[in-house]
Design a protein around this motif. Structure first.
Motif, PDB file in Angstrom:
ATOM      1  N   LYS A  48       0.830  -1.200   0.000  1.00 23.84           N
ATOM      2  CA  LYS A  48       0.000   0.000   0.000  1.00 23.84           C
ATOM      3  C   LYS A  48       0.868   1.255   0.000  1.00 23.84           C
ATOM      4  N   THR A 184      -0.508  -3.743  -8.103  1.00 21.59           N
ATOM      5  CA  THR A 184       0.826  -4.154  -7.655  1.00 21.59           C
ATOM      6  C   THR A 184       1.471  -5.060  -8.704  1.00 21.59           C
ATOM      7  N   THR A 290       3.210  -8.947   0.532  1.00 22.91           N
ATOM      8  CA  THR A 290       2.636  -7.609   0.402  1.00 22.91           C
ATOM      9  C   THR A 290       2.142  -7.030   1.730  1.00 22.91           C
TER      10      THR A 290
HETATM   11  C1  PLP Z   1      -4.147  -4.688  -1.277  1.00 18.83           C
HETATM   12  C2  PLP Z   1      -3.324  -5.866  -1.076  1.00 18.83           C
HETATM   13  C3  PLP Z   1      -2.945  -6.693  -2.147  1.00 18.83           C
HETATM   14  C4  PLP Z   1      -3.442  -6.478  -3.540  1.00 18.83           C
HETATM   15  O1  PLP Z   1      -2.852  -5.371  -4.161  1.00 18.83           O
HETATM   16  P1  PLP Z   1      -3.423  -4.871  -5.559  1.00 18.83           P
HETATM   17  O2  PLP Z   1      -2.449  -3.843  -5.992  1.00 18.83           O
HETATM   18  O3  PLP Z   1      -4.771  -4.270  -5.277  1.00 18.83           O
HETATM   19  O4  PLP Z   1      -3.533  -6.023  -6.465  1.00 18.83           O
HETATM   20  C5  PLP Z   1      -2.123  -7.762  -1.881  1.00 18.83           C
HETATM   21  N1  PLP Z   1      -1.715  -8.018  -0.630  1.00 18.83           N
HETATM   22  C6  PLP Z   1      -2.048  -7.258   0.421  1.00 18.83           C
HETATM   23  C7  PLP Z   1      -1.572  -7.625   1.762  1.00 18.83           C
HETATM   24  C8  PLP Z   1      -2.874  -6.160   0.238  1.00 18.83           C
HETATM   25  O5  PLP Z   1      -3.238  -5.418   1.294  1.00 18.83           O
END
Ligand code: PLP
Length: 298
Positions: A48, A184, A290
């Protein structure tokens, strides 16, 4: 970059690359590394920040004082936006999908405490909001306001992901990442050379639309990527006992925490593809963590 963002970034930690070792990887002859974006910041979820950084810089450069965006009651995106807005002196408004719950989720509670104004919108209204994809496309937007589409998915988001890729200092053949909006994944595809393949894992059911969404975000034509749609475990934020026990076992073996909404599903999918010999012996894989661990709170 705006000095306020530079200052905020001094509170960030290093996203290290952690090597995963186990007998299964040895058996298939695969080298696996995890890019620990979950470590970037104690509050702001890994990807994020990557996605928000240059959009916030854009907003600050325009002298707007408010950023408006949209998300669900557990949104890591709105959570990160509320925290960052509070830290850099931008007001924030979150358009939340569905009725206001009787008690706010811990995520919504944090957002409120960081000064985000929460507005609950019906599911049909929410769907309509998805069509506004440019920084000023939201109808009724005031001159002091900046609009960020769902998940922060706009072209500027890709620039932050290029920094993630630039940080990876080991040679690799494949990059894996979980997909919500796919921004992402798009940023990673855009940033890697064409001889590296990028594999996405959709966190949603029926996420076939992602291919078009991602293609739209890319700055050039790329064929070195694909999305797996089979590891959603029943739908967004749905889990099964199989997924939960996979996550528990992974945490036990690696000491790396996963959450069941995104990264847990990706890692399950990645291991499943390993067993199906989707990857070739000798390949080196980077799995991007992520973050999103804040959403794991009950
Ligand atoms: C929001 C999020 C994603 C997905 O990201 P996008 O760019 O919307 O595809 C993946 N992993 C986590 C932990 C997230 O919070």
């Amino acid at each position: 970059m705006h000095p306020k963002l530079i200052k905020l970034e001094t509170t960030f930690n290093k996203s290290v690359l952690a090597k995963i070792n186990n007998a299964m990887l040895d058996y298939y002859g695969i080298e696996l590394w995890m890019k620990r974006d979950d470590l970037l910041h104690p509050v702001i979820s890994g990807n994020k920040w990557r996605k928000l950084k240059y959009s916030l810089d854009h907003a600050l450069s325009l002298d707007v004082d408010t950023v408006i965006s949209m998300g669900g009651a557990y949104s890591n995106h709105l959570h990160a936006l509320a925290y960052a807005g509070n830290a850099i002196g931008l007001k924030t408004i979150g358009l939340i999908r569905g009725e206001q719950p009787e008690t706010l989720t811990p995520t919504l509670m944090d957002m409120k405490n960081w000064g985000m104004k929460l507005k609950f919108v019906s599911r049909s209204e929410y769907r309509t909001l998805r069509q506004y994809q440019g920084s000023f496309d939201l109808p009724g937007l005031k001159p002091n306001q900046y609009w960020l589409p769902e998940g922060g998915a706009q072209a500027l988001a890709l620039k932050g992901l290029a920094e993630l890729i630039a940080e990876i200092e080991v040679p690799h053949d494949v990059v894996c990442v979980s997909c919500g909006t796919g921004a992402t994944l798009a940023g990673i595809i855009d940033a890697v050379p064409e001889d590296i393949s990028v594999v996405g894992f959709a966190a949603f059911k029926n996420a076939g639309f992602l291919t078009d969404d991602i293609t739209r975000l890319l700055s050039r034509n790329c064929n070195n990527w694909r999305i797996n749609l089979d590891y959603h475990f029943g739908g967004f934020a749905k889990t099964t006992t199989e997924l939960i026990s996979f996550i528990n076992e992974f945490e036990l073996n690696t000491s790396i925490p996963l959450e069941p909404v995104y990264t847990g599903k990706m890692m399950y999918g990645l291991y499943d593809l390993l067993h199906r010999q989707y990857f070739k012996r000798g390949q080196r894989i980077i799995a991007v963590h992520t973050g999103g661990l804040q959403g794991k709170r009950k």
